[in-house]
Motif scaffolding. Structure first.
Motif, PDB file in Angstrom:
ATOM      1  N   HIS A  63       0.733  -1.285  -0.088  1.00 55.14           N
ATOM      2  CA  HIS A  63      -0.046  -0.302  -0.036  1.00 55.14           C
ATOM      3  C   HIS A  63       0.874   1.250   0.034  1.00 55.14           C
ATOM      4  N   PRO A  64       0.305   2.383  -0.149  1.00 54.77           N
ATOM      5  CA  PRO A  64       1.190   3.661  -0.312  1.00 54.77           C
ATOM      6  C   PRO A  64       1.801   4.047   0.688  1.00 54.77           C
ATOM      7  N   PHE A  65       2.954   4.767   0.216  1.00 53.67           N
ATOM      8  CA  PHE A  65       4.173   5.194   1.103  1.00 53.67           C
ATOM      9  C   PHE A  65       4.727   4.126   1.929  1.00 53.67           C
ATOM     10  N   ALA A  66       4.654   3.044   1.444  1.00 49.95           N
ATOM     11  CA  ALA A  66       5.645   1.902   2.094  1.00 49.95           C
ATOM     12  C   ALA A  66       6.852   2.035   1.228  1.00 49.95           C
ATOM     13  N   VAL A  67       8.065   1.782   2.201  1.00 54.01           N
ATOM     14  CA  VAL A  67       9.424   1.830   1.912  1.00 54.01           C
ATOM     15  C   VAL A  67       9.810   0.515   1.933  1.00 54.01           C
ATOM     16  N   ILE A  68      10.133  -0.358   0.850  1.00 54.74           N
ATOM     17  CA  ILE A  68      10.703  -1.710   0.946  1.00 54.74           C
ATOM     18  C   ILE A  68      11.842  -1.918   0.501  1.00 54.74           C
ATOM     19  N   GLY A  69      12.865  -2.692   1.111  1.00 53.03           N
ATOM     20  CA  GLY A  69      14.173  -2.926   0.611  1.00 53.03           C
ATOM     21  C   GLY A  69      14.864  -1.876   0.891  1.00 53.03           C
ATOM     22  N   GLY A  70      14.596  -0.864   1.813  1.00 55.22           N
ATOM     23  CA  GLY A  70      15.544   0.219   2.104  1.00 55.22           C
ATOM     24  C   GLY A  70      17.081  -0.170   2.805  1.00 55.22           C
ATOM     25  N   ASP A  71      17.971   0.502   2.656  1.00 56.34           N
ATOM     26  CA  ASP A  71      19.279   0.478   3.361  1.00 56.34           C
ATOM     27  C   ASP A  71      19.078   0.125   4.749  1.00 56.34           C
ATOM     28  N   PRO A  72      19.789  -0.703   5.446  1.00 59.07           N
ATOM     29  CA  PRO A  72      19.853  -1.067   6.916  1.00 59.07           C
ATOM     30  C   PRO A  72      20.258  -0.064   7.818  1.00 59.07           C
ATOM     31  N   GLN A  73      19.513   0.277   8.812  1.00 59.09           N
ATOM     32  CA  GLN A  73      20.005   1.194   9.711  1.00 59.09           C
ATOM     33  C   GLN A  73      20.895   0.815  10.707  1.00 59.09           C
ATOM     34  N   HIS A  74      22.103   0.698  10.142  1.00 58.52           N
ATOM     35  CA  HIS A  74      23.156   0.006  10.893  1.00 58.52           C
ATOM     36  C   HIS A  74      24.350   0.909  10.651  1.00 58.52           C
ATOM     37  N   ASN A  75      25.189   1.413  11.586  1.00 64.43           N
ATOM     38  CA  ASN A  75      26.358   2.242  11.399  1.00 64.43           C
ATOM     39  C   ASN A  75      27.582   1.584  10.580  1.00 64.43           C
ATOM     40  N   GLY A  76      27.462   0.038  10.553  1.00 67.97           N
ATOM     41  CA  GLY A  76      28.539  -0.637   9.859  1.00 67.97           C
ATOM     42  C   GLY A  76      28.178  -0.754   8.251  1.00 67.97           C
TER      43      GLY A  76
END
Length: 262
Positions: A58-71
């Motif tokens: 559905h609208p405004f989903a962000v799928i396969g985004g970059d991992p939120q990880h400092n490394g």
């Protein structure tokens, strides 16, 4: 295949038959959309993601985004989503990291309500429900048929066993046994998911035996390790108890959620 004129689809993306890509969607490089996948509108599938057949996003989903990880330094990592899922508005699913398995895995036939978040390197089973804004930290492992209440959060590296239910607003900092019921901040184990067991077809006598085993395990006398061994022996004919014992013995990076856990 129906791709709206306002959508942007990378030339390396692979779209199977009957895929619908609605207005203002972005399908990035190395994305694979299975048969009948539907992107309603304003969906971003960033990159390196596979979406199984029949899934609706559905609208405004962000799928396969970059991992939120400092490394994370831009390495090639993936997200794999199974079939026949419903992913509602504003959900965010991140790809894996090289510090983990390199892939985030989501099963099939699940419902992800508005704002649900699946962090990097998570493994999510089949027939899972994540209610509004439920959140999984990185490396979390969620079994089949788990229900995660609205605004709950599972700590990174946490485990929630098959058939468990987590209450809304729960802060899950410890592993929850299969078929367990946990809620609170911090979450405590409150018993078994009796509604789920009844839906599974268990009668009163079977539920009584499961409850008896639970009480022996978590409320009995003596050292916990000894109680685990005793329950494993006395209730070896109950698959759910066998699974709970295996979950406990398998261990994890988080401590076990107990009735008196803080």
């Amino acid at each position: 295949m129906a791709v709206h004129p306002t959508a942007v689809v990378d030339p390396t993306a692979v779209l199977d038959a009957d895929v619908e890509v609605g207005p203002w969607c972005v399908v990035g490089p190395n994305v694979v959309l299975g048969q009948g996948v539907r992107l309603v509108s304003h969906v971003v599938i960033q990159q390196d993601t596979t979406v199984g057949a029949g899934t609706i996003i559905h609208p405004f989903a962000v799928i396969g985004g970059d991992p939120q990880h400092n490394g994370y330094k831009g390495e090639r990592v993936r997200l794999e989503i199974g079939s026949n899922n419903v992913i509602r508005e504003h959900c965010t699913f991140n790809r894996g990291t090289l510090q983990g398995a390199g892939v985030t895995v989501v099963g099939s036939n699940s419902l992800f309500m508005t704002g649900a978040h699946v962090g990097h390197d998570c493994v999510v089973g089949d027939q899972v429900v994540m209610a509004n804004n439920a959140t999984l930290g990185g490396h979390a492992r969620i079994g089949d048929k788990v229900f995660l209440g609205g605004l709950c959060a599972v700590h990174q590296n946490g485990r929630v066993g098959q058939g468990a239910i987590i209450g809304g607003l729960a802060a899950v900092t410890r592993d929850v046994i299969p078929y367990g019921s946990a809620w609170g901040n911090h979450a405590r184990l409150r018993g078994l998911n009796l509604i789920g067991l009844k839906r599974k077809g268990y009668g009163k006598d079977q539920v009584r035996r499961l409850l008896a085993a639970y009480r022996e395990l978590f409320e009995g006398e003596g050292e916990f390790a000894g109680r685990v061994d005793g329950v494993a022996e006395r209730y070896a004919d109950l698959p759910e108890i066998v699974e709970i014992i295996a979950f406990i013995r398998d261990g994890g990076r988080r401590p076990l959620c107990l009735p008196n856990a803080e």
